[in-house]
Design a protein around this motif. Structure first.
Motif, PDB file in Angstrom:
ATOM      1  N   GLN A 146       7.731  -7.689 -12.072  1.00  0.00           N
ATOM      2  CA  GLN A 146       8.092  -6.270 -12.129  1.00  0.00           C
ATOM      3  C   GLN A 146       7.011  -5.414 -11.484  1.00  0.00           C
ATOM      4  OE1 GLN A 146      10.955  -4.625 -13.582  1.00  0.00           O
ATOM      5  NE2 GLN A 146      10.034  -2.879 -12.501  1.00  0.00           N
ATOM      6  N   VAL A 147       7.446  -4.523 -10.616  1.00  0.00           N
ATOM      7  CA  VAL A 147       6.563  -3.511 -10.032  1.00  0.00           C
ATOM      8  C   VAL A 147       7.106  -2.148 -10.418  1.00  0.00           C
ATOM      9  CG1 VAL A 147       5.744  -2.456  -7.892  1.00  0.00           C
ATOM     10  CG2 VAL A 147       5.824  -4.946  -8.110  1.00  0.00           C
ATOM     11  N   THR A 148       6.281  -1.348 -11.059  1.00  0.00           N
ATOM     12  CA  THR A 148       6.674  -0.012 -11.464  1.00  0.00           C
ATOM     13  C   THR A 148       5.692   0.995 -10.887  1.00  0.00           C
ATOM     14  OG1 THR A 148       7.602  -0.862 -13.534  1.00  0.00           O
ATOM     15  CG2 THR A 148       7.190   1.505 -13.406  1.00  0.00           C
ATOM     16  N   VAL A 149       6.228   1.952 -10.146  1.00  0.00           N
ATOM     17  CA  VAL A 149       5.391   2.974  -9.512  1.00  0.00           C
ATOM     18  C   VAL A 149       5.717   4.309 -10.159  1.00  0.00           C
ATOM     19  CG1 VAL A 149       4.675   4.045  -7.361  1.00  0.00           C
ATOM     20  CG2 VAL A 149       5.466   1.662  -7.373  1.00  0.00           C
ATOM     21  N   ASN A 185       0.834  -1.196   0.000  1.00  0.00           N
ATOM     22  CA  ASN A 185       0.000   0.000   0.000  1.00  0.00           C
ATOM     23  C   ASN A 185       0.871   1.249   0.000  1.00  0.00           C
ATOM     24  OD1 ASN A 185      -2.296  -1.673   0.226  1.00  0.00           O
ATOM     25  ND2 ASN A 185      -2.171  -1.637   2.465  1.00  0.00           N
ATOM     26  N   SER A 186       0.262   2.360  -0.341  1.00  0.00           N
ATOM     27  CA  SER A 186       0.965   3.656  -0.337  1.00  0.00           C
ATOM     28  C   SER A 186       2.281   3.549  -1.095  1.00  0.00           C
ATOM     29  CB  SER A 186       1.213   4.125   1.097  1.00  0.00           C
ATOM     30  OG  SER A 186       0.001   4.248   1.806  1.00  0.00           O
ATOM     31  N   LEU A 187       2.206   2.993  -2.271  1.00  0.00           N
ATOM     32  CA  LEU A 187       3.419   2.756  -3.048  1.00  0.00           C
ATOM     33  C   LEU A 187       4.090   4.058  -3.450  1.00  0.00           C
ATOM     34  CD1 LEU A 187       2.163  -0.272  -5.119  1.00  0.00           C
ATOM     35  CD2 LEU A 187       4.250  -0.241  -3.735  1.00  0.00           C
ATOM     36  N   LYS A 188       5.420   3.994  -3.496  1.00  0.00           N
ATOM     37  CA  LYS A 188       6.244   5.141  -3.852  1.00  0.00           C
ATOM     38  C   LYS A 188       7.083   4.794  -5.079  1.00  0.00           C
ATOM     39  CE  LYS A 188       6.811   6.232   1.074  1.00  0.00           C
ATOM     40  NZ  LYS A 188       7.804   6.461   2.164  1.00  0.00           N
ATOM     41  N   PRO A 189       7.512   5.786  -5.820  1.00  0.00           N
ATOM     42  CA  PRO A 189       8.366   5.504  -6.988  1.00  0.00           C
ATOM     43  C   PRO A 189       9.610   4.691  -6.619  1.00  0.00           C
ATOM     44  CG  PRO A 189       7.557   7.744  -7.115  1.00  0.00           C
ATOM     45  CD  PRO A 189       7.128   7.217  -5.774  1.00  0.00           C
ATOM     46  N   GLU A 190      10.129   4.900  -5.415  1.00  0.00           N
ATOM     47  CA  GLU A 190      11.325   4.153  -5.002  1.00  0.00           C
ATOM     48  C   GLU A 190      11.039   2.685  -4.707  1.00  0.00           C
ATOM     49  OE1 GLU A 190      10.179   7.063  -3.761  1.00  0.00           O
ATOM     50  OE2 GLU A 190      10.495   7.178  -1.572  1.00  0.00           O
ATOM     51  N   ASP A 191       9.774   2.278  -4.746  1.00  0.00           N
ATOM     52  CA  ASP A 191       9.433   0.862  -4.613  1.00  0.00           C
ATOM     53  C   ASP A 191       9.564   0.126  -5.951  1.00  0.00           C
ATOM     54  OD1 ASP A 191       6.794   1.855  -2.409  1.00  0.00           O
ATOM     55  OD2 ASP A 191       8.725   0.966  -1.841  1.00  0.00           O
ATOM     56  N   THR A 192       9.813   0.866  -7.004  1.00  0.00           N
ATOM     57  CA  THR A 192       9.969   0.259  -8.321  1.00  0.00           C
ATOM     58  C   THR A 192      11.138  -0.710  -8.325  1.00  0.00           C
ATOM     59  OG1 THR A 192       9.005   2.145  -9.481  1.00  0.00           O
ATOM     60  CG2 THR A 192      10.487   0.722 -10.745  1.00  0.00           C
ATOM     61  N   ALA A 193      10.862  -1.955  -8.704  1.00  0.00           N
ATOM     62  CA  ALA A 193      11.888  -3.011  -8.694  1.00  0.00           C
ATOM     63  C   ALA A 193      11.276  -4.293  -9.234  1.00  0.00           C
ATOM     64  CB  ALA A 193      12.408  -3.237  -7.282  1.00  0.00           C
ATOM     65  N   VAL A 194      12.136  -5.272  -9.439  1.00  0.00           N
ATOM     66  CA  VAL A 194      11.662  -6.630  -9.670  1.00  0.00           C
ATOM     67  C   VAL A 194      11.585  -7.303  -8.304  1.00  0.00           C
ATOM     68  CG1 VAL A 194      12.077  -8.848 -10.784  1.00  0.00           C
ATOM     69  CG2 VAL A 194      12.698  -6.727 -11.964  1.00  0.00           C
ATOM     70  N   TYR A 195      10.434  -7.871  -8.003  1.00  0.00           N
ATOM     71  CA  TYR A 195      10.212  -8.507  -6.709  1.00  0.00           C
ATOM     72  C   TYR A 195      10.305 -10.030  -6.869  1.00  0.00           C
ATOM     73  CZ  TYR A 195       8.848  -4.106  -4.605  1.00  0.00           C
ATOM     74  OH  TYR A 195       8.857  -2.823  -4.102  1.00  0.00           O
ATOM     75  N   TYR A 196      11.087 -10.633  -5.983  1.00  0.00           N
ATOM     76  CA  TYR A 196      11.331 -12.063  -6.036  1.00  0.00           C
ATOM     77  C   TYR A 196      10.828 -12.746  -4.764  1.00  0.00           C
ATOM     78  CZ  TYR A 196      14.564 -10.940  -9.833  1.00  0.00           C
ATOM     79  OH  TYR A 196      15.133 -10.487 -11.003  1.00  0.00           O
ATOM     80  N   CYS A 197      10.215 -13.881  -4.955  1.00  0.00           N
ATOM     81  CA  CYS A 197       9.792 -14.713  -3.834  1.00  0.00           C
ATOM     82  C   CYS A 197      10.917 -15.680  -3.487  1.00  0.00           C
ATOM     83  CB  CYS A 197       8.531 -15.473  -4.232  1.00  0.00           C
ATOM     84  SG  CYS A 197       7.859 -16.527  -2.933  1.00  0.00           S
ATOM     85  N   ASN A 198      11.091 -15.929  -2.212  1.00  0.00           N
ATOM     86  CA  ASN A 198      12.153 -16.797  -1.726  1.00  0.00           C
ATOM     87  C   ASN A 198      11.597 -17.767  -0.703  1.00  0.00           C
ATOM     88  OD1 ASN A 198      14.327 -16.731   0.886  1.00  0.00           O
ATOM     89  ND2 ASN A 198      15.151 -17.431  -1.057  1.00  0.00           N
ATOM     90  N   ALA A 199      11.975 -19.024  -0.838  1.00  0.00           N
ATOM     91  CA  ALA A 199      11.589 -20.046   0.139  1.00  0.00           C
ATOM     92  C   ALA A 199      12.852 -20.629   0.767  1.00  0.00           C
ATOM     93  CB  ALA A 199      10.769 -21.146  -0.528  1.00  0.00           C
ATOM     94  N   VAL A 200      12.886 -20.670   2.074  1.00  0.00           N
ATOM     95  CA  VAL A 200      14.016 -21.249   2.797  1.00  0.00           C
ATOM     96  C   VAL A 200      13.551 -22.583   3.362  1.00  0.00           C
ATOM     97  CG1 VAL A 200      15.730 -20.905   4.596  1.00  0.00           C
ATOM     98  CG2 VAL A 200      14.786 -18.929   3.389  1.00  0.00           C
TER      99      VAL A 200
END
Length: 119
Positions: free
Chosen positions: A114-117, A83-98
């Motif tokens: 890809q998330v682009t704000v 929520n309340s996304l900002k331009p600096e949140d722009t990135a490729v988001y990866y899921c990780n399982a340990v």
């Protein structure tokens, strides 16, 4: 072995919301932790949020109060509500399982979403 598939990324205006999903091919009940990382151009990979087997959560300071990680063990899916996304949140988001792999652990990764704000 666990395969992870992320979805839910896209283009959103600043102040908007997105919900990312990470669907696992196998059970995540035994995962030591599930996490979301992000990688932005010119920056190092950043741990955004994680949730342990017991349900304890942790967040990067930059997203505290805005992002929420959750898991649905019955659906083998982890979510990241943003929520309340900002331009600096722009990135490729990866899921990780340990996953436990005695005596250590194994990390599995998704292909990223890809998330682009926009400002």
């Amino acid at each position: 072995q666990v395969q992870l598939v992320e979805s839910g990324g896209g283009l959103v205006q600043a102040g908007g919301s997105l919900r990312l999903s990470c669907a696992a091919s196998g059970s995540i009940v035994s995962a030591n932790a599930m996490a979301w990382y992000r990688l932005a151009p010119g920056k190092q990979r950043e741990l955004v949020a994680e949730i342990t087997r017991r349900g304890n959560t942790g967040y990067a300071d930059s997203v505290k109060g805005r992002f929420t990680i959750s898991r649905d063990n019955a659906k083998n899916t982890v979510y990241l509500q943003m929520n309340s996304l900002k331009p600096e949140d722009t990135a490729v988001y990866y899921c990780n399982a340990v996953m436990p792999d005695w005596p250590g652990e194994l990390h599995y990764w998704g292909q990223g979403t890809q998330v682009t704000v926009s400002s």
